[in-house]
Design an enzyme around this catalytic site. Structure first.
Site, PDB file in Angstrom:
ATOM      1  N   ARG A  87       0.865  -1.184   0.000  1.00 54.17           N
ATOM      2  CA  ARG A  87       0.000   0.000   0.000  1.00 54.17           C
ATOM      3  C   ARG A  87       0.902   1.235   0.000  1.00 54.17           C
ATOM      4  NH1 ARG A  87      -2.746   0.647   5.342  1.00 54.17           N
ATOM      5  NH2 ARG A  87      -1.116   2.166   5.645  1.00 54.17           N
TER       6      ARG A  87
ATOM      7  N   HIS B 177      -4.151   4.342   4.548  1.00 55.12           N
ATOM      8  CA  HIS B 177      -5.342   3.494   4.375  1.00 55.12           C
ATOM      9  C   HIS B 177      -6.554   4.343   3.976  1.00 55.12           C
ATOM     10  CE1 HIS B 177      -8.105   0.137   5.109  1.00 55.12           C
ATOM     11  NE2 HIS B 177      -8.877   1.016   5.698  1.00 55.12           N
TER      12      HIS B 177
ATOM     13  N   TYR C 122       3.038   4.203  12.401  1.00 51.16           N
ATOM     14  CA  TYR C 122       3.219   2.783  12.693  1.00 51.16           C
ATOM     15  C   TYR C 122       4.146   2.043  11.717  1.00 51.16           C
ATOM     16  CZ  TYR C 122      -0.634   2.644   9.303  1.00 51.16           C
ATOM     17  OH  TYR C 122      -1.419   2.839   8.204  1.00 51.16           O
TER      18      TYR C 122
HETATM   19  C1  LIG Z   1     -16.112  -6.317  10.163  1.00 51.39           C
HETATM   20  C2  LIG Z   1     -15.232  -5.098  10.176  1.00 51.39           C
HETATM   21  N1  LIG Z   1     -14.367  -4.912  11.189  1.00 51.39           N
HETATM   22  C3  LIG Z   1     -13.582  -3.823  11.217  1.00 51.39           C
HETATM   23  C4  LIG Z   1     -13.646  -2.885  10.205  1.00 51.39           C
HETATM   24  C5  LIG Z   1     -12.741  -1.662  10.228  1.00 51.39           C
HETATM   25  N2  LIG Z   1     -11.724  -1.805   9.186  1.00 51.39           N
HETATM   26  C6  LIG Z   1     -11.792  -1.127   8.021  1.00 51.39           C
HETATM   27  S1  LIG Z   1     -10.524  -1.498   6.990  1.00 51.39           S
HETATM   28  C7  LIG Z   1      -9.854  -2.579   8.109  1.00 51.39           C
HETATM   29  C8  LIG Z   1      -8.583  -3.336   7.786  1.00 51.39           C
HETATM   30  C9  LIG Z   1      -8.740  -4.231   6.616  1.00 51.39           C
HETATM   31  O1  LIG Z   1      -7.539  -4.835   6.326  1.00 51.39           O
HETATM   32  P1  LIG Z   1      -7.316  -5.644   4.998  1.00 51.39           P
HETATM   33  O2  LIG Z   1      -8.366  -6.689   4.839  1.00 51.39           O
HETATM   34  O3  LIG Z   1      -5.907  -6.098   4.987  1.00 51.39           O
HETATM   35  O4  LIG Z   1      -7.587  -4.582   3.848  1.00 51.39           O
HETATM   36  P2  LIG Z   1      -6.698  -3.319   3.400  1.00 51.39           P
HETATM   37  O5  LIG Z   1      -5.827  -2.924   4.539  1.00 51.39           O
HETATM   38  O6  LIG Z   1      -5.901  -3.779   2.245  1.00 51.39           O
HETATM   39  O7  LIG Z   1      -7.732  -2.302   3.035  1.00 51.39           O
HETATM   40  C10 LIG Z   1     -10.627  -2.636   9.277  1.00 51.39           C
HETATM   41  C11 LIG Z   1     -10.289  -3.461  10.445  1.00 51.39           C
HETATM   42  C12 LIG Z   1     -14.581  -3.107   9.163  1.00 51.39           C
HETATM   43  N3  LIG Z   1     -14.703  -2.272   8.122  1.00 51.39           N
HETATM   44  N4  LIG Z   1     -15.351  -4.222   9.166  1.00 51.39           N
END
Ligand SMILES: Cc1ncc(C[n+]2csc(CCOP(=O)(O)OP(=O)(O)O)c2C)c(N)n1
Length: 248
Positions: A148, A152, A161
């Site tokens: 990335r 985010h 971080y």
């Molecule tokens: C069920 C749920 N838990 C928490 C979140 C908050 N949240 C948004 S993005 C994210 C991290 C996602 O990580 P990843 O699947 O690796 O995707 P990327 O970082 O590539 O967007 C979280 C925890 C959410 N959107 N949905």
């Protein structure tokens, strides 16, 4: 439209077969399995191609989806974009698995790990997996290792971080393709300029069209969640509308 909070942005354009973006992490995975299973039962050659991050593979939905896909041999391609961070949580702190691909093996799903910044590797493996799904050979998991480059979201600050310099060696896949094309005499400056012009026009006219719409309706946040709105949500809606100085 979607990113501007308009519900119209959830409607796929005419002739396109895709689902609206799913904000709850990993919920799109069982959806992709269910829709692929439906297509299989209907006897079409449609398949489902589903994208998710590394963090999504720590969710139950991922495991339920893969198990179901394996048991029912659904025509689903699971495409994991492993950008090594789930917002601020690095891969290593989130799981003890060395790779995402190995999780597919637990479900007896053919799984492959590719350089996600190599356009050709990604294209080749995705095409192969789609073909397998269409041939009735069941699901595939692709782990595309990438990076990335930015934050985010606009609310995120990766300098808090990520160690200094991490990711500096990653070559942008678009630039990499450009080098490849130049080195192999595939690069045509006039053609590139034309494409850039056409795409800029397309994006600018789409933004202009979006800006013609009135501001998003704050009630949409609440109205499409449950068929019958629970009391707590209804109270939240009232207090939010009151905060905006509006009555429902
Ligand atoms: C069920 C749920 N838990 C928490 C979140 C908050 N949240 C948004 S993005 C994210 C991290 C996602 O990580 P990843 O699947 O690796 O995707 P990327 O970082 O590539 O967007 C979280 C925890 C959410 N959107 N949905």
């Amino acid at each position: 439209m979607y990113w501007n909070g308009r519900a119209e942005g959830c409607v796929p354009p005419e002739g396109k077969k895709y689902f609206p973006a799913a904000v709850p992490i990993a919920t799109q995975i069982p959806h992709a399995v269910g829709s692929a299973w439906a297509e299989k039962r209907k006897g079409t050659d449609n398949i489902a191609l589903c994208f998710f991050g590394d963090g999504a593979t720590s969710e139950g939905d991922f495991h339920e989806g893969l198990n179901f896909a394996s048991v029912f041999q659904t025509p689903t391609v699971f495409f994991n974009q492993n950008n090594r961070y789930a917002i601020s949580v690095p891969f290593e702190k989130q799981m003890n698995s060395k790779t995402i691909a190995q999780k597919g093996l637990a479900y007896d799903i053919p799984s492959v790990r590719v350089d996600g910044n190599d356009v050709f590797a990604v294209y080749f493996e995705t095409k192969k997996a789609a073909q397998r799904a269409r041939n009735g050979e069941g699901p595939t998991l692709i782990e595309a290792v990438t990076w990335r480059t930015g934050a985010h979201t606009t609310a995120d600050d990766p300098t808090k971080y990520r160690p200094d310099g991490q990711g500096e060696d990653v070559v942008n896949p678009v630039e990499r393709l450009e080098h490849f094309m130049k080195n192999n005499d595939f690069w045509d400056e006039a053609w590139v300029e034309q494409i850039e012009r056409e795409l800029t026009d397309e994006v600018e006219s789409a933004v202009e069209a979006m800006e013609q719409y009135p501001k998003p309706n704050p009630e949409d946040l609440f109205d499409h969640v449950f068929e019958n709105m629970p009391k707590q949500l209804s109270e939240q809606k009232q207090s939010y509308l009151a905060l905006l100085g509006r009555d429902s």
